[in-house]
Design a protein around this motif. Structure first.
Motif, PDB file in Angstrom:
ATOM      1  N   ARG A 171      27.790  70.448  -1.833  1.00 51.47           N
ATOM      2  CA  ARG A 171      27.408  69.138  -2.366  1.00 51.47           C
ATOM      3  C   ARG A 171      28.003  68.923  -3.748  1.00 51.47           C
ATOM      4  NH1 ARG A 171      23.364  65.435  -1.324  1.00 51.47           N
ATOM      5  NH2 ARG A 171      22.773  64.152  -3.137  1.00 51.47           N
ATOM      6  N   GLU A 172      28.051  69.977  -4.539  1.00 54.55           N
ATOM      7  CA  GLU A 172      28.656  69.865  -5.866  1.00 54.55           C
ATOM      8  C   GLU A 172      30.141  69.506  -5.755  1.00 54.55           C
ATOM      9  OE1 GLU A 172      29.068  70.133 -10.049  1.00 54.55           O
ATOM     10  OE2 GLU A 172      27.380  69.823  -8.694  1.00 54.55           O
ATOM     11  N   TRP A 173      30.837  70.111  -4.786  1.00 53.70           N
ATOM     12  CA  TRP A 173      32.256  69.787  -4.611  1.00 53.70           C
ATOM     13  C   TRP A 173      32.427  68.340  -4.162  1.00 53.70           C
ATOM     14  CZ3 TRP A 173      36.309  71.796  -6.572  1.00 53.70           C
ATOM     15  CH2 TRP A 173      36.358  73.154  -6.871  1.00 53.70           C
ATOM     16  N   ARG A 174      31.473  67.825  -3.393  1.00 55.28           N
ATOM     17  CA  ARG A 174      31.600  66.437  -2.931  1.00 55.28           C
ATOM     18  C   ARG A 174      31.561  65.454  -4.094  1.00 55.28           C
ATOM     19  NH1 ARG A 174      28.346  68.203   1.468  1.00 55.28           N
ATOM     20  NH2 ARG A 174      26.442  67.425   0.490  1.00 55.28           N
ATOM     21  N   ARG A 175      30.966  65.823  -5.190  1.00 57.53           N
ATOM     22  CA  ARG A 175      30.953  64.950  -6.353  1.00 57.53           C
ATOM     23  C   ARG A 175      32.362  64.760  -6.910  1.00 57.53           C
ATOM     24  NH1 ARG A 175      26.636  67.017 -10.526  1.00 57.53           N
ATOM     25  NH2 ARG A 175      27.227  65.018 -11.468  1.00 57.53           N
ATOM     26  N   TRP A 176      33.222  65.747  -6.683  1.00 60.30           N
ATOM     27  CA  TRP A 176      34.590  65.682  -7.196  1.00 60.30           C
ATOM     28  C   TRP A 176      35.568  65.146  -6.156  1.00 60.30           C
ATOM     29  CZ3 TRP A 176      35.537  66.522 -12.248  1.00 60.30           C
ATOM     30  CH2 TRP A 176      34.544  67.181 -12.970  1.00 60.30           C
ATOM     31  N   ARG A 177      35.042  64.707  -5.010  1.00 59.17           N
ATOM     32  CA  ARG A 177      35.934  64.291  -3.931  1.00 59.17           C
ATOM     33  C   ARG A 177      36.836  63.139  -4.355  1.00 59.17           C
ATOM     34  NH1 ARG A 177      32.818  62.490   1.258  1.00 59.17           N
ATOM     35  NH2 ARG A 177      32.052  60.989  -0.280  1.00 59.17           N
ATOM     36  N   TRP A 178      36.284  62.051  -4.894  1.00 60.51           N
ATOM     37  CA  TRP A 178      37.099  60.895  -5.261  1.00 60.51           C
ATOM     38  C   TRP A 178      37.993  61.172  -6.455  1.00 60.51           C
ATOM     39  CZ3 TRP A 178      38.487  57.253  -2.269  1.00 60.51           C
ATOM     40  CH2 TRP A 178      37.682  56.873  -1.198  1.00 60.51           C
ATOM     41  N   PRO A 179      37.514  61.842  -7.533  1.00 63.23           N
ATOM     42  CA  PRO A 179      38.462  62.184  -8.606  1.00 63.23           C
ATOM     43  C   PRO A 179      39.647  63.012  -8.118  1.00 63.23           C
ATOM     44  CG  PRO A 179      36.218  62.453  -9.376  1.00 63.23           C
ATOM     45  CD  PRO A 179      36.127  62.163  -7.908  1.00 63.23           C
ATOM     46  N   LEU A 180      39.390  63.963  -7.204  1.00 61.87           N
ATOM     47  CA  LEU A 180      40.490  64.766  -6.687  1.00 61.87           C
ATOM     48  C   LEU A 180      41.434  63.924  -5.845  1.00 61.87           C
ATOM     49  CD1 LEU A 180      38.622  68.056  -5.700  1.00 61.87           C
ATOM     50  CD2 LEU A 180      40.233  67.730  -7.568  1.00 61.87           C
ATOM     51  N   ARG A 181      40.903  63.000  -5.068  1.00 56.04           N
ATOM     52  CA  ARG A 181      41.760  62.126  -4.277  1.00 56.04           C
ATOM     53  C   ARG A 181      42.626  61.250  -5.165  1.00 56.04           C
ATOM     54  NH1 ARG A 181      37.676  59.988   0.545  1.00 56.04           N
ATOM     55  NH2 ARG A 181      37.583  61.957   1.719  1.00 56.04           N
TER      56      ARG A 181
END
Length: 410
Positions: free
Chosen positions: A255-265
């Motif tokens: 879930r913590e990684w999902r917070r960075w999903r859009w910045p990484l994209r």
């Protein structure tokens, strides 16, 4: 950064499967309690989401601590063997339980194994993850009492079901019971379970006055006020995490990684745009270079139609022009005769003219070997001044050695 500690009461005190009186404390990295209170787990979303880590302290009545002789196995093999090791001491199917093993203790082959019902624990941890928990740890509540060497630590808490009794008899030894709401009976049960060992009983400050006259008749029991400071200190020393056996920590991390999903994209998209831009610019420059080369080839073919092989039009054009000048009687400025003649005229200005011991010519460079003592220190500067108007460069490359070449290159 903060850690949220939640004390979850015994399942027997739950109403419709959910506990209403969960004590909590928001603790800083230095162990200072920043906020504390009580409430339903479902209403702690803001606290859970704001904390770096959530530590769930399960009621001692819901966690069984077993002492098991463990063979010397690696981590993965030991985890797979745990259900077989505790099968005889667990009521029901071990596959329906979550198990976590404590660290090796000196002087004994036995290790502590914590056992709790899987389905119930999964519901609790999923509820925390759904509220935004970044990392979840689950500890047995009996190990979160201060350790009393040579004695027993205990705690009595009033809940919806009555009294919750917690005992800690060693570093990784403890138990818990749910008892009727009868203080005198609970104290006698505590005294019987502790045997002859001295007991330190932790109570909420509001209930201490009620128990002081009761323990006067029971030897070996000392009352202390229960608070989050000593529970947090004890919890930090526990190396037995039931969430690891459940695999819940990885879910919180996911879930913590999902917070960075859009910045990484967005970052990946920016990299792709830049790569595409660089490739488009390279293709444009390559087309321009091809067009320039094609133009140079056409000009060269128009001037020299008999040339069959064209590798470098500019270089071949320069060679052909130089050859044409030589054929017409012109002399190139970097030929041996031109350089030697210019040097001879420049040497006429020196007091001595017979200073040259030898000449060598290669690739447009005339190397001059001087006689020993033939030219004074000021002589080089004098000759250089004579050659400069002819755009010839003279320099000393070693003792008694000069190099002369056309142009301003050194």
């Amino acid at each position: 950064m903060t850690t949220l500690y939640i004390s979850y009461p015994a399942r027997a005190a739950s109403v419709d499967g959910a506990a209403q009186g969960c004590g909590y404390a928001l603790v800083g990295d230095g162990g200072n309690v920043m906020q504390q209170g009580a409430g339903a787990l479902a209403r702690m979303a803001d606290l859970v989401a704001s904390a770096r880590k959530v530590v769930l302290l399960l009621s001692a009545a819901d966690v069984t601590l077993l002492r098991v002789a463990v063979p010397p196995l690696s981590g993965a093999r030991l985890k797979a063997a745990l259900p077989n090791l505790v099968e005889e001491q667990v009521l029901g199917d071990p596959s329906e339980c979550v198990m976590a093993i404590g660290p090796v203790q000196a002087g004994t082959p036995e290790r502590t194994v914590a056992v709790v019902q899987r389905a119930w624990l999964e519901v609790l941890v999923r509820a925390l993850v759904a509220q935004g928990a970044r990392s979840v740890s689950v500890l047995p509540g009996q190990l979160c009492l201060p350790l009393a060497p040579g004695g027993v630590s205990a705690a009595l808490v009033h809940d919806e079901a009555g009294l919750e009794l917690t005992l800690r008899a060693g570093q990784y030894e403890g138990m818990g019971l749910s008892l009727p709401a009868q203080a005198d009976s609970a104290l006698h049960t505590l005294r019987a379970l502790a045997g002859e060992a001295p007991v330190t009983l932790y109570l909420p400050p509001a209930q201490r006055a009620q128990y002081e006259p009761l323990v006067a008749d029971l030897p070996g029991i000392v009352l202390e006020e229960d608070n989050w400071v000593h529970r947090v200190a004890a919890a930090r020393a526990v190396q037995l995490d039931l969430a690891a056996g459940l695999g819940a920590a990885s879910g919180a991390q996911a879930r913590e990684w999902r917070r960075w999903r859009w910045p990484l994209r967005i970052a990946l998209l920016a990299v792709l745009v830049n790569i595409a831009g660089l490739n488009i610019e390279w293709l444009r420059m390559k087309r321009e270079a091809d067009a320039v080369r094609q133009s140079m080839v056409q000009i060269f073919r128009a001037a020299y139609p008999n040339e069959k092989v064209i590798l470098d039009p500019a270089a071949q054009m320069r060679r052909n022009i130089a050859a044409a000048k030589v054929a017409g009687g012109d002399q190139a400025g970097d030929e041996f005769t031109a350089l030697a003649a210019a040097l001879g005229e420049a040497l006429q200005t020196l007091p001595r003219r017979d200073v040259v011991a030898g000449l060598a010519y290669r690739d447009g460079v005339l190397t001059v070997k001087l006689k020993a003592g033939g030219v004074e220190a000021a002589g080089l500067a004098q000759v250089q001044a004579q050659l400069a108007p002819r755009k010839l460069t003279l320099k000393e490359t070693g003792a008694g050695t000069w190099e002369l070449r056309a142009g301003g290159a050194s």
